[in-house]
Scaffold this motif. Structure first.
Motif, mmCIF file in Angstrom:
data_model
loop_
_atom_site.group_PDB
_atom_site.id
_atom_site.type_symbol
_atom_site.label_atom_id
_atom_site.label_comp_id
_atom_site.label_asym_id
_atom_site.label_seq_id
_atom_site.Cartn_x
_atom_site.Cartn_y
_atom_site.Cartn_z
ATOM 1 N N LEU A 52 0.836 -1.195 0.000
ATOM 2 C CA LEU A 52 0.000 0.000 0.000
ATOM 3 C C LEU A 52 0.875 1.250 0.000
ATOM 4 O O LEU A 52 1.829 1.354 0.776
ATOM 5 N N THR A 53 0.516 2.184 -0.882
ATOM 6 C CA THR A 53 1.231 3.456 -0.967
ATOM 7 C C THR A 53 0.339 4.564 -0.424
ATOM 8 O O THR A 53 -0.779 4.767 -0.910
ATOM 9 N N PHE A 54 0.833 5.289 0.583
ATOM 10 C CA PHE A 54 0.101 6.379 1.221
ATOM 11 C C PHE A 54 0.718 7.705 0.759
ATOM 12 O O PHE A 54 1.919 7.942 0.963
ATOM 13 N N SER A 55 -0.091 8.569 0.143
ATOM 14 C CA SER A 55 0.421 9.855 -0.346
ATOM 15 C C SER A 55 -0.553 10.964 0.014
ATOM 16 O O SER A 55 -1.771 10.775 -0.004
ATOM 17 N N TYR A 56 0.022 12.133 0.332
ATOM 18 C CA TYR A 56 -0.777 13.295 0.728
ATOM 19 C C TYR A 56 0.022 14.549 0.422
ATOM 20 O O TYR A 56 1.248 14.566 0.586
ATOM 21 N N VAL A 57 -0.663 15.585 -0.029
ATOM 22 C CA VAL A 57 0.012 16.824 -0.411
ATOM 23 C C VAL A 57 0.726 17.427 0.793
ATOM 24 O O VAL A 57 0.133 17.608 1.863
ATOM 25 N N GLY A 58 2.019 17.723 0.621
ATOM 26 C CA GLY A 58 2.800 18.324 1.690
ATOM 27 C C GLY A 58 3.462 17.319 2.609
ATOM 28 O O GLY A 58 4.157 17.719 3.553
ATOM 29 N N TYR A 59 3.249 16.014 2.348
ATOM 30 C CA TYR A 59 3.831 14.973 3.194
ATOM 31 C C TYR A 59 4.601 13.979 2.329
ATOM 32 O O TYR A 59 4.318 13.815 1.136
ATOM 33 N N GLU A 60 5.568 13.322 2.951
ATOM 34 C CA GLU A 60 6.345 12.330 2.232
ATOM 35 C C GLU A 60 5.522 11.054 2.023
ATOM 36 O O GLU A 60 4.771 10.636 2.902
ATOM 37 N N THR A 61 5.682 10.452 0.849
ATOM 38 C CA THR A 61 4.945 9.236 0.508
ATOM 39 C C THR A 61 5.552 8.032 1.226
ATOM 40 O O THR A 61 6.777 7.901 1.326
ATOM 41 N N GLN A 62 4.688 7.153 1.729
ATOM 42 C CA GLN A 62 5.141 5.933 2.407
ATOM 43 C C GLN A 62 4.524 4.716 1.732
ATOM 44 O O GLN A 62 3.378 4.759 1.275
ATOM 45 N N THR A 63 5.286 3.627 1.688
ATOM 46 C CA THR A 63 4.807 2.362 1.129
ATOM 47 C C THR A 63 4.970 1.276 2.185
ATOM 48 O O THR A 63 6.050 1.127 2.769
ATOM 49 N N VAL A 64 3.885 0.515 2.428
ATOM 50 C CA VAL A 64 3.876 -0.511 3.473
ATOM 51 C C VAL A 64 3.419 -1.831 2.861
ATOM 52 O O VAL A 64 2.426 -1.871 2.121
ATOM 53 N N ALA A 65 4.142 -2.921 3.164
ATOM 54 C CA ALA A 65 3.743 -4.258 2.719
ATOM 55 C C ALA A 65 2.658 -4.791 3.650
ATOM 56 O O ALA A 65 2.758 -4.678 4.881
ATOM 57 N N VAL A 66 1.614 -5.407 3.070
ATOM 58 C CA VAL A 66 0.489 -5.894 3.874
ATOM 59 C C VAL A 66 0.892 -7.120 4.680
ATOM 60 O O VAL A 66 0.791 -7.145 5.909
ATOM 61 N N GLY A 67 1.362 -8.174 4.006
ATOM 62 C CA GLY A 67 1.773 -9.392 4.712
ATOM 63 C C GLY A 67 0.649 -9.963 5.553
ATOM 64 O O GLY A 67 -0.479 -10.158 5.082
ATOM 65 N N ASP A 68 0.937 -10.220 6.837
ATOM 66 C CA ASP A 68 -0.059 -10.772 7.761
ATOM 67 C C ASP A 68 -0.833 -9.689 8.502
ATOM 68 O O ASP A 68 -1.674 -10.000 9.353
ATOM 69 N N GLN A 69 -0.545 -8.445 8.199
ATOM 70 C CA GLN A 69 -1.197 -7.347 8.919
ATOM 71 C C GLN A 69 -2.630 -7.158 8.427
ATOM 72 O O GLN A 69 -2.899 -7.230 7.236
ATOM 73 N N ARG A 70 -3.520 -6.899 9.356
ATOM 74 C CA ARG A 70 -4.905 -6.594 9.012
ATOM 75 C C ARG A 70 -5.277 -5.172 9.435
ATOM 76 O O ARG A 70 -6.283 -4.642 8.982
ATOM 77 N N VAL A 71 -4.477 -4.609 10.315
ATOM 78 C CA VAL A 71 -4.650 -3.216 10.730
ATOM 79 C C VAL A 71 -3.316 -2.506 10.513
ATOM 80 O O VAL A 71 -2.300 -2.887 11.103
ATOM 81 N N ILE A 72 -3.325 -1.510 9.647
ATOM 82 C CA ILE A 72 -2.102 -0.767 9.334
ATOM 83 C C ILE A 72 -2.351 0.711 9.606
ATOM 84 O O ILE A 72 -3.092 1.376 8.875
#
Length: 297
Positions: free
Chosen positions: A60-80
């Motif tokens: 999952l890639t999280f992006s927002y104006v004025g903030y740095e973009t982050q990418t997180v692997a889902v794997g076994d996670q259900r709450v991120i």
């Protein structure tokens, strides 16, 4: 009899939920969350929460104006839950008479024009680059003659009989004619329009100041650039004139007399006429080529 069964195991999609906040713990509304490599995604709600159905191998890639973009692997996670970090803010720097300032620190009235705003247009003069691009600045052609010059007026004219031309400053040096430099050498232009121009340049800046910054070499290997364009200039709209036969018929109608006989009108209609506008206003081709070499160490 032997029965063969093929068992196909397919990975099941999972539902991932979470909250997106900033470094202060405040919820961020409208954060874009996209499955990397796809067009699937969602955005956070008013409380910063989101819910998305994805595969277990998704990122999952999280992006927002004025903030740095982050990418997180889902794997076994259900709450991120993600905390976005503010990105580095780049402030525009403008040139004034005594140096450079950040635009947020500038208190005077100033208009900026960058080379990116006009580099795709076939301009031949520097003053043309300001036309329609700076508020409070009028660029008017002095006459309708081909190749006629322009006059620049900043916030109107200040004198009835005196000189109303602004002060032109190129790389810190004052010049009389702004068109003495090549338009392709201009990197940016700033127009000082209020009392700050007088405070810096004295009475010479009473009509405003046009600051021109030219291009300089940049660190790196030598770079050769060649630009060229070709075009044709022609009259936008000519006068709609009568043919000789139409003129003769109009004279007869206006005078109520037969100044021109029917035979004469017929001869004029077959003989045609000459539209002298076509003779005077011909198409004018123009061509320009620019070769530059830049670099620095």
């Amino acid at each position: 009899m032997i029965l063969c069964f093929a068992l196909v195991v397919q990975a099941q999609n999972v539902t991932v939920t979470g909250t997106v906040t900033d470094t202060q713990g405040e919820s961020l509304i409208g954060v874009n969350i996209v499955v990397e490599g796809t067009t699937m995604g969602t955005i956070t709600d008013i409380n910063g929460n989101y819910e998305l159905e994805v595969g277990p191998d998704a990122r999952l890639t999280f992006s927002y104006v004025g903030y740095e973009t982050q990418t997180v692997a889902v794997g076994d996670q259900r709450v991120i839950n993600v905390s976005l970090v503010p990105g580095a803010a780049l402030e525009e720097v403008v040139v004034v008479g005594y140096g450079t300032l950040r635009r947020s620190d500038l208190t005077g009235s100033l208009a900026s024009v960058s080379a990116r705003d006009f580099e795709q247009q076939p301009l031949t003069r520097v003053d043309q680059a300001l036309q329609g691009r700076a508020s409070g600045v009028s660029v008017i052609q002095t006459s309708g003659k081909p190749g006629a010059g322009f006059k620049i007026r900043i916030r109107g004219s200040n004198s009835i009989a005196g000189n109303n031309d602004p002060l032109y400053v190129v790389d810190g040096l004052t010049i009389e004619d702004i068109n003495s430099i090549n338009i392709n050498d201009v990197a940016s232009m700033e127009v000082l329009k209020d009392a700050s121009a007088t405070a810096i340049y004295g009475s010479r800046g009473a009509n405003g100041v046009v600051l021109v910054t030219t291009k300089t070499g940049e660190k790196g290997p030598a770079r050769v650039a060649f630009e060229t364009y070709y075009g044709v200039s022609k009259v936008f709209q000519s006068l709609d004139v009568m043919t000789p036969a139409e003129f003769a018929e109009g004279v007869n109608f206006a005078e109520g007399l037969e100044w021109y006989t029917a035979q004469e009108i017929a001869d004029l209609r077959t003989g045609g006429g000459e539209d002298w506008q076509d003779r005077l206003f011909r198409k004018a081709p123009f061509w320009n080529a620019q070769l530059s070499v830049s670099g620095g160490s």
